[in-house]
Design a protein around this motif. Structure first.
Motif, PDB file in Angstrom:
ATOM      1  N   UNK A 239       0.853  -1.187   0.000  1.00 61.18           N
ATOM      2  CA  UNK A 239       0.000   0.000   0.000  1.00 61.18           C
ATOM      3  C   UNK A 239       0.888   1.235   0.000  1.00 61.18           C
ATOM      4  N   UNK A 240       0.674   2.105  -0.964  1.00 62.02           N
ATOM      5  CA  UNK A 240       1.489   3.303  -1.119  1.00 62.02           C
ATOM      6  C   UNK A 240       0.897   4.426  -0.269  1.00 62.02           C
ATOM      7  N   UNK A 241       1.730   5.077   0.519  1.00 63.87           N
ATOM      8  CA  UNK A 241       1.239   6.169   1.360  1.00 63.87           C
ATOM      9  C   UNK A 241       0.885   7.403   0.538  1.00 63.87           C
ATOM     10  N   UNK A 242      -0.171   8.079   0.956  1.00 63.50           N
ATOM     11  CA  UNK A 242      -0.456   9.441   0.507  1.00 63.50           C
ATOM     12  C   UNK A 242      -0.108  10.301   1.720  1.00 63.50           C
ATOM     13  N   UNK A 243       1.102  10.796   1.749  1.00 58.06           N
ATOM     14  CA  UNK A 243       1.617  11.425   2.955  1.00 58.06           C
ATOM     15  C   UNK A 243       2.522  12.600   2.598  1.00 58.06           C
ATOM     16  N   UNK A 244       3.023  13.268   3.628  1.00 62.04           N
ATOM     17  CA  UNK A 244       3.985  14.340   3.433  1.00 62.04           C
ATOM     18  C   UNK A 244       3.448  15.464   2.575  1.00 62.04           C
ATOM     19  N   UNK A 245       4.287  15.930   1.654  1.00 63.01           N
ATOM     20  CA  UNK A 245       3.931  17.075   0.814  1.00 63.01           C
ATOM     21  C   UNK A 245       2.736  16.773  -0.083  1.00 63.01           C
ATOM     22  N   UNK A 246       2.627  15.518  -0.558  1.00 57.19           N
ATOM     23  CA  UNK A 246       1.507  15.167  -1.440  1.00 57.19           C
ATOM     24  C   UNK A 246       0.199  15.254  -0.668  1.00 57.19           C
ATOM     25  N   UNK A 247       0.175  14.734   0.548  1.00 55.54           N
ATOM     26  CA  UNK A 247      -1.052  14.810   1.341  1.00 55.54           C
ATOM     27  C   UNK A 247      -1.412  16.259   1.638  1.00 55.54           C
ATOM     28  N   UNK A 248      -0.426  17.059   2.001  1.00 55.51           N
ATOM     29  CA  UNK A 248      -0.701  18.467   2.290  1.00 55.51           C
ATOM     30  C   UNK A 248      -1.210  19.193   1.047  1.00 55.51           C
ATOM     31  N   UNK A 249      -0.609  18.896  -0.109  1.00 55.01           N
ATOM     32  CA  UNK A 249      -1.044  19.539  -1.350  1.00 55.01           C
ATOM     33  C   UNK A 249      -2.462  19.110  -1.709  1.00 55.01           C
ATOM     34  N   UNK A 250      -2.770  17.821  -1.513  1.00 51.04           N
ATOM     35  CA  UNK A 250      -4.116  17.335  -1.807  1.00 51.04           C
ATOM     36  C   UNK A 250      -5.132  18.002  -0.902  1.00 51.04           C
TER      37      UNK A 250
END
Length: 339
Positions: A239-250
């Motif tokens: 399972x690939x995380x949606x985390x860090x900068x990508x999560x904040x941007x989303x």
């Protein structure tokens, strides 16, 4: 008036990609395909109301997600505690379901609350601008719908950014999953031309991963999602995380995403917690359904939550209005006012 929602307390609206002809014809082809294929596992499409009851059409989602088995729980509860029969239909889920509710082709549906907001207000998605579906009404919020990004364990894909140049199933065409997937990929700087887009329901997506036909798939549903759970028992997955900068941007660009976590051990071979985001599942109806019927259905479900097998830890009276993005149906309001 639509109530205002605190973005950090409630999960509501995600950003979205375009939808073709939403108000008039969402999912009509998909509905025809489901009927032709006899997609009514466990006879959930059969309804036998008692004397004085009605057959009520209830739109779920694909059989490999959470909507379909949860709708089976609701069917059992409603048919035991009311005179009505629920005819549960497998559909393309949220986007198809709001179109069917708007056309009054069904009485109830499970949908994502981000899609409910966009449909009701006629905004947020290009093809919905100026075309509000103002007859849609809310019944209750249910549980977080978690964004899963699934890949083979040896794929080498360790982040959302690694999906660039890969073959990715983004969910059924026109589904809420597709909307969420494109928003998250955009947050990672990946446009539609930067990867090979595949579409299909959750069962199709997990079969494609098992067979090596795609590199990754987006699956949106309350964990554990049945098709992912089954895949993990026969294949080594990650399972690939949606985390860090990508999560904040989303969350910044589609500010109604909420932080979420898939607990370690949810899926075989995946022992660590996985950070991601979620929207929220809800029951919806339309203003053509009588107040009496909606109150009966709402009462049956929320007076008997101990009979729910799917996502039972989340579904209760106290949280049933969290993140509700559209006007309540008077029948649902009557029940919750009494509580």
């Amino acid at each position: 008036m639509v109530r205002h929602i605190n973005r950090r307390k409630f999960i509501t609206i995600s950003g979205a990609a375009g939808i073709v002809s939403v108000a008039g014809c969402i999912g009509e082809d998909a509905v025809e395909d489901d009927e032709e294929n006899g997609d009514d596992e466990e006879d959930l499409g059969d309804a036998d109301p008692d004397e004085g009851g009605e057959i009520l059409s209830w739109d779920a989602g694909g059989t490999g997600g959470t909507y379909y088995p949860l709708s089976g729980d609701f069917k059992s509860i409603v048919e035991e505690h009311t005179p009505h029969g629920l005819q549960v239909q497998s559909t393309g889920a949220s986007l198809e379901n709001v179109g069917r509710l708007h056309r009054e082709d069904s009485e109830f549906a499970l949908i994502q609350n981000d899609i409910a907001y966009f449909a009701y207000n006629g905004t947020g998605i290009d093809d919905l601008e100026g075309e509000p579906m103002e007859n849609i009404r809310g019944v209750a919020s249910l549980y977080p719908e978690t964004i899963h990004v699934v890949t083979q364990a040896d794929s080498g894909i360790e982040s959302v950014e690694d999906l660039e140049g890969q073959t990715v199933n983004v969910g059924d065409a026109g589904s809420g999953t597709e909307v969420n997937a494109m928003q998250i990929l955009e947050a990672a700087g990946i446009g539609e031309d930067d990867f090979d887009v595949q579409t299909g329901d959750f069962d199709t997506a997990t079969d494609q991963i098992r067979d090596g036909d795609i590199d990754a798939a987006f699956v949106v549903g309350g964990w554990p999602v049945g098709s992912v759970e089954e895949l993990a028992t026969t294949s080594d997955i990650s399972l690939v995380e949606v985390s860090g900068d990508v999560r904040e941007a989303a969350m910044d660009s589609a500010e109604w995403f909420a932080e979420d976590t898939i607990p370690g051990g949810t899926y075989e071979g995946n022992d660590d917690d996985v950070e991601t985001v979620s929207v929220q599942a809800m029951i919806a109806t339309h203003d053509g359904v009588s107040e009496e019927i909606v109150e009966e259905i709402t009462t049956a479900i929320f007076d008997n939550t101990d009979s729910i097998n799917q996502k039972s830890d989340f579904i209760d009276v106290e949280s049933a209005q969290d993140g509700m993005p559209i006007d309540l149906h008077p029948g649902a309001a009557a029940y919750f006012d009494e509580q």
